[in-house]
Design an enzyme around this catalytic site. Structure first.
Site, PDB file in Angstrom:
ATOM      1  N   SER A 137       0.838  -1.196   0.000  1.00 56.52           N
ATOM      2  CA  SER A 137       0.000   0.000   0.000  1.00 56.52           C
ATOM      3  C   SER A 137       0.870   1.242   0.000  1.00 56.52           C
ATOM      4  CB  SER A 137      -0.826  -0.035   1.285  1.00 56.52           C
ATOM      5  OG  SER A 137      -1.401   1.212   1.545  1.00 56.52           O
ATOM      6  N   TYR A 161      -1.267  -1.064  10.908  1.00 51.21           N
ATOM      7  CA  TYR A 161      -1.579  -1.604   9.577  1.00 51.21           C
ATOM      8  C   TYR A 161      -0.383  -1.417   8.644  1.00 51.21           C
ATOM      9  CZ  TYR A 161      -3.391  -1.630   4.796  1.00 51.21           C
ATOM     10  OH  TYR A 161      -3.559  -1.852   3.445  1.00 51.21           O
ATOM     11  N   LYS A 165       2.358  -4.111   6.635  1.00 53.39           N
ATOM     12  CA  LYS A 165       2.687  -4.111   5.197  1.00 53.39           C
ATOM     13  C   LYS A 165       4.205  -4.034   5.013  1.00 53.39           C
ATOM     14  CE  LYS A 165      -1.362  -4.495   3.453  1.00 53.39           C
ATOM     15  NZ  LYS A 165      -1.725  -5.782   2.876  1.00 53.39           N
TER      16      LYS A 165
HETATM   17  P1  NAD Z   1     -10.956  -6.712   1.384  1.00 52.19           P
HETATM   18  O1  NAD Z   1     -11.157  -6.677   2.843  1.00 52.19           O
HETATM   19  O2  NAD Z   1     -12.136  -6.465   0.508  1.00 52.19           O
HETATM   20  O3  NAD Z   1     -10.302  -8.113   0.954  1.00 52.19           O
HETATM   21  C1  NAD Z   1      -9.435  -8.827   1.799  1.00 52.19           C
HETATM   22  C2  NAD Z   1      -9.946 -10.264   1.844  1.00 52.19           C
HETATM   23  O4  NAD Z   1      -9.087 -11.026   2.693  1.00 52.19           O
HETATM   24  C3  NAD Z   1     -11.355 -10.380   2.418  1.00 52.19           C
HETATM   25  O5  NAD Z   1     -12.156 -11.117   1.524  1.00 52.19           O
HETATM   26  C4  NAD Z   1     -11.165 -11.109   3.741  1.00 52.19           C
HETATM   27  O6  NAD Z   1     -12.279 -11.922   4.050  1.00 52.19           O
HETATM   28  C5  NAD Z   1      -9.895 -11.897   3.486  1.00 52.19           C
HETATM   29  N1  NAD Z   1      -9.108 -12.221   4.679  1.00 52.19           N
HETATM   30  C6  NAD Z   1      -8.727 -11.386   5.675  1.00 52.19           C
HETATM   31  N2  NAD Z   1      -8.008 -12.065   6.590  1.00 52.19           N
HETATM   32  C7  NAD Z   1      -7.920 -13.352   6.154  1.00 52.19           C
HETATM   33  C8  NAD Z   1      -7.301 -14.531   6.646  1.00 52.19           C
HETATM   34  N3  NAD Z   1      -6.640 -14.541   7.808  1.00 52.19           N
HETATM   35  N4  NAD Z   1      -7.430 -15.668   5.942  1.00 52.19           N
HETATM   36  C9  NAD Z   1      -8.108 -15.693   4.775  1.00 52.19           C
HETATM   37  N5  NAD Z   1      -8.725 -14.620   4.262  1.00 52.19           N
HETATM   38  C10 NAD Z   1      -8.627 -13.462   4.943  1.00 52.19           C
HETATM   39  O7  NAD Z   1      -9.783  -5.692   1.032  1.00 52.19           O
HETATM   40  P2  NAD Z   1      -9.267  -5.143  -0.373  1.00 52.19           P
HETATM   41  O8  NAD Z   1      -9.599  -3.708  -0.448  1.00 52.19           O
HETATM   42  O9  NAD Z   1      -9.672  -6.050  -1.454  1.00 52.19           O
HETATM   43  O10 NAD Z   1      -7.699  -5.227  -0.121  1.00 52.19           O
HETATM   44  C11 NAD Z   1      -6.940  -6.345  -0.549  1.00 52.19           C
HETATM   45  C12 NAD Z   1      -5.503  -6.149  -0.104  1.00 52.19           C
HETATM   46  O11 NAD Z   1      -5.012  -4.929  -0.635  1.00 52.19           O
HETATM   47  C13 NAD Z   1      -5.325  -6.059   1.405  1.00 52.19           C
HETATM   48  O12 NAD Z   1      -4.140  -6.728   1.760  1.00 52.19           O
HETATM   49  C14 NAD Z   1      -5.181  -4.572   1.653  1.00 52.19           C
HETATM   50  O13 NAD Z   1      -4.412  -4.298   2.801  1.00 52.19           O
HETATM   51  C15 NAD Z   1      -4.471  -4.117   0.383  1.00 52.19           C
HETATM   52  N6  NAD Z   1      -4.717  -2.697   0.062  1.00 52.19           N
HETATM   53  C16 NAD Z   1      -5.999  -2.246  -0.031  1.00 52.19           C
HETATM   54  C17 NAD Z   1      -6.227  -0.889  -0.288  1.00 52.19           C
HETATM   55  C18 NAD Z   1      -7.632  -0.339  -0.359  1.00 52.19           C
HETATM   56  O14 NAD Z   1      -7.794   0.860  -0.155  1.00 52.19           O
HETATM   57  N7  NAD Z   1      -8.647  -1.151  -0.661  1.00 52.19           N
HETATM   58  C19 NAD Z   1      -5.129  -0.013  -0.473  1.00 52.19           C
HETATM   59  C20 NAD Z   1      -3.849  -0.537  -0.390  1.00 52.19           C
HETATM   60  C21 NAD Z   1      -3.649  -1.877  -0.117  1.00 52.19           C
HETATM   61  N1  UFG Z   2     -11.975  11.717   3.503  1.00 53.12           N
HETATM   62  C1  UFG Z   2     -13.000  12.571   3.867  1.00 53.12           C
HETATM   63  N2  UFG Z   2     -14.109  12.024   4.444  1.00 53.12           N
HETATM   64  C2  UFG Z   2     -14.271  10.692   4.667  1.00 53.12           C
HETATM   65  C3  UFG Z   2     -13.204   9.832   4.289  1.00 53.12           C
HETATM   66  C4  UFG Z   2     -12.071  10.385   3.719  1.00 53.12           C
HETATM   67  O1  UFG Z   2     -12.903  13.781   3.678  1.00 53.12           O
HETATM   68  O2  UFG Z   2     -15.300  10.271   5.210  1.00 53.12           O
HETATM   69  C5  UFG Z   2     -10.784  12.283   2.847  1.00 53.12           C
HETATM   70  C6  UFG Z   2      -9.469  12.020   3.587  1.00 53.12           C
HETATM   71  O3  UFG Z   2      -9.247  13.025   4.545  1.00 53.12           O
HETATM   72  C7  UFG Z   2      -8.470  12.006   2.437  1.00 53.12           C
HETATM   73  C8  UFG Z   2      -9.264  11.442   1.263  1.00 53.12           C
HETATM   74  O4  UFG Z   2     -10.632  11.626   1.595  1.00 53.12           O
HETATM   75  O5  UFG Z   2      -8.095  13.319   2.116  1.00 53.12           O
HETATM   76  C9  UFG Z   2      -9.010   9.960   1.022  1.00 53.12           C
HETATM   77  O6  UFG Z   2      -9.233   9.250   2.239  1.00 53.12           O
HETATM   78  P1  UFG Z   2      -9.353   7.664   2.294  1.00 53.12           P
HETATM   79  O7  UFG Z   2      -9.644   7.289   3.706  1.00 53.12           O
HETATM   80  O8  UFG Z   2     -10.295   7.192   1.251  1.00 53.12           O
HETATM   81  O9  UFG Z   2      -7.911   7.186   1.840  1.00 53.12           O
HETATM   82  P2  UFG Z   2      -6.482   7.454   2.479  1.00 53.12           P
HETATM   83  O10 UFG Z   2      -5.638   8.077   1.417  1.00 53.12           O
HETATM   84  O11 UFG Z   2      -6.563   8.158   3.756  1.00 53.12           O
HETATM   85  O12 UFG Z   2      -5.990   5.968   2.800  1.00 53.12           O
HETATM   86  C10 UFG Z   2      -6.290   4.830   1.986  1.00 53.12           C
HETATM   87  C11 UFG Z   2      -6.219   3.581   2.855  1.00 53.12           C
HETATM   88  C12 UFG Z   2      -4.810   3.406   3.336  1.00 53.12           C
HETATM   89  C13 UFG Z   2      -3.880   3.342   2.165  1.00 53.12           C
HETATM   90  C14 UFG Z   2      -4.052   4.552   1.298  1.00 53.12           C
HETATM   91  C15 UFG Z   2      -3.232   4.402   0.061  1.00 53.12           C
HETATM   92  O13 UFG Z   2      -7.108   3.703   3.956  1.00 53.12           O
HETATM   93  O14 UFG Z   2      -4.711   2.184   4.009  1.00 53.12           O
HETATM   94  O15 UFG Z   2      -5.412   4.723   0.922  1.00 53.12           O
HETATM   95  O16 UFG Z   2      -3.488   3.182  -0.519  1.00 53.12           O
HETATM   96  F1  UFG Z   2      -2.612   3.323   2.594  1.00 53.12           F
END
Ligand code: NAD
Ligand code: UFG
Length: 378
Positions: A137, A161, A165
């Protein structure tokens, strides 16, 4: 973009967390690319309906998907799945992802994200399955010193978190350095948003959404009254925070490109790529784009800055472009169009659909319309 190198019709990819938001879109992409896909997910933040829809959307290729309800923390269950399949590579999405929750409850984050990953890597190692793509991330860049962020920018994490990572990334670098048979790719996602253009797959967060777009979506369908904008006094074009939003479909093709790279680059070692569009969009800009796509107004309330937020983050895209041959295709209009299609077709996410019992008998008889699903109980 579809990466079809003609090399992989028989390749089988393990996708952990494949029932989740990014994992479901990527699993569909891999099926369409011609891979066999096995999903392992404990459904802690997802449901099997998403997997059923992946099968459906993949058409004939849906026959090449298997789903196992497995918790990665249960190493014996992970081994049991490896007993049944020979995997050519693993894409590891499974984990917990809410920054705030990780501060309040760090242990489940370390257990799921570190112990779960260690179990997986150890089983992979003993089975000689040594190609691995990891969901990292932009959070590993903390508060960047300058933008655009590149893969060489300082790594600096601010919460449990983020630490999970970074620790997994470091484990990957150590493992790969010690054994050149390992080929590993770290994908650092910026802000994934949007949904499958069919409107059938999307993000379905449990409880109050932490992230901007799921919150906007829930306001749009009347599940929440208004959006709270966290701060309008940043040094940005309109005072609100700026992020690099990326369409989840582009992330899916990014994984496809990463797999291609793994299979074709013996000396890849452990290499990191940022996946983003390279464009910064403010909160007010993306809300306006969503309003345009949905044809409705999102009520806003301006509040204080959210602790830990930075003002501007977006990525350089050169490395992924040059080395993976990948570039995001969608802009914020497409992201909002597809987010709205998903939201309006599924105002309660996947929940309204009754869980259908899996018809394993039909599957055994060769009817793959039912997802082949098994609970691994060890
Ligand atoms: P998500 O929660 O929709 O998907 C994660 C999946 O992993 C879920 O289906 C959950 O049930 C499963 N899971 C969690 N713990 C588990 C375990 N112990 N065993 C088996 N399954 C398990 O999240 P996502 O948004 O699809 O994110 C996927 C990956 O990408 C994550 O590792 C997350 O940290 C990373 N990521 C997400 C974002 C974002 O904003 N969505 C940004 C950066 C990185
Ligand atoms: N924001 C609002 N109101 C809300 C939610 C968010 O104004 O209810 C604003 C935040 O302040 C920020 C922007 O919208 O300026 C984006 O916020 P997000 O929470 O959607 O995303 P972030 O960039 O804070 O973080 C997300 C994930 C992190 C990850 C990052 C980059 O939560 O885990 O994206 O992947 F690291």
């Amino acid at each position: 973009m579809t990466v079809n190198d003609g090399l992989h019709p028989e390749r089988c990819i393990l996708v952990t967390g494949g029932a989740g938001y990014i994992g479901s879109h990527t699993s569909l992409q891999l099926l369409l690319d011609g891979y066999k896909v096995v999903i392992m997910d404990n459904l802690i933040n997802s449901c099997e309906e998403a997997v059923r829809r992946v099968v459906d959307l993949a058409g004939k290729q849906g026959e090449n998907l298997l789903f196992y309800k497995v918790d990665l923390c249960n190493k014996a269950a992970v081994e049991a799945v490896f007993d049944l399949h020979q995997f050519d590579a693993v894409i590891h999405f499974a984990g917990l992802k809410a920054v705030g929750e990780s501060c309040a409850k760090p242990l489940p984050y370390y257990i799921n994200n570190i112990l779960g990953t260690l179990n997986l890597l150890d089983v992979m190692n003993t089975r000689n399955c040594k190609k691995f793509v990891f969901s990292s991330s932009a959070t590993v860049y903390g508060q960047p010193e300058s933008v655009p962020v590149t893969e060489e920018s300082r790594l600096y994490v601010l919460n449990p978190y983020g630490r999970t990572k970074l620790q997994v990334e470091e484990m990957m670098r150590d493992i790969t350095a010690a054994d050149p048979d390992w080929r590993t790719i770290v994908l650092r996602y910026f802000n994934p948003v949007g949904a499958h253009p069919s409107g059938r797959l999307g993000e379905d967060p449990q409880g109050i959404p932490n992230n901007l777009m799921p919150f906007v979506q829930q306001v749009a369908v009347g599940r929440r009254k208004e959006l709270t904008v966290f701060g309008n006094d940043y040094d940005t074009k309109d005072g609100t925070g700026v992020r690099d939003y990326i369409h989840v479909q582009d992330l899916a093709t990014g994984h496809s490109a990463a797999l291609h790279k793994l299979f074709t680059t013996p000396d890849i070692g452990c290499t990191a790529y940022n996946l983003g569009t390279g464009k910064g969009t403010s909160v007010l800009e993306i809300v306006a784009a969503f309003e345009k796509a949905a044809g409705l107004k999102i009520p806003l309330r301006i509040a204080d800055r959210r602790p830990g937020d930075c003002s501007v983050v977006f990525t350089a895209t050169d490395k992924a472009g040059k080395e993976l041959g990948w570039k995001a295709q969608n802009g914020i209009d497409e992201m909002c169009r597809d987010q709205w299609k998903w939201a309006s077709n599924n105002p309660n996410g996947y929940r309204p659909v009754q869980e259908q019992p899996i018809d394993l008998k039909a599957v055994a008889n060769g009817n793959h319309e039912a997802v082949m699903s098994k609970d691994i109980v060890v």
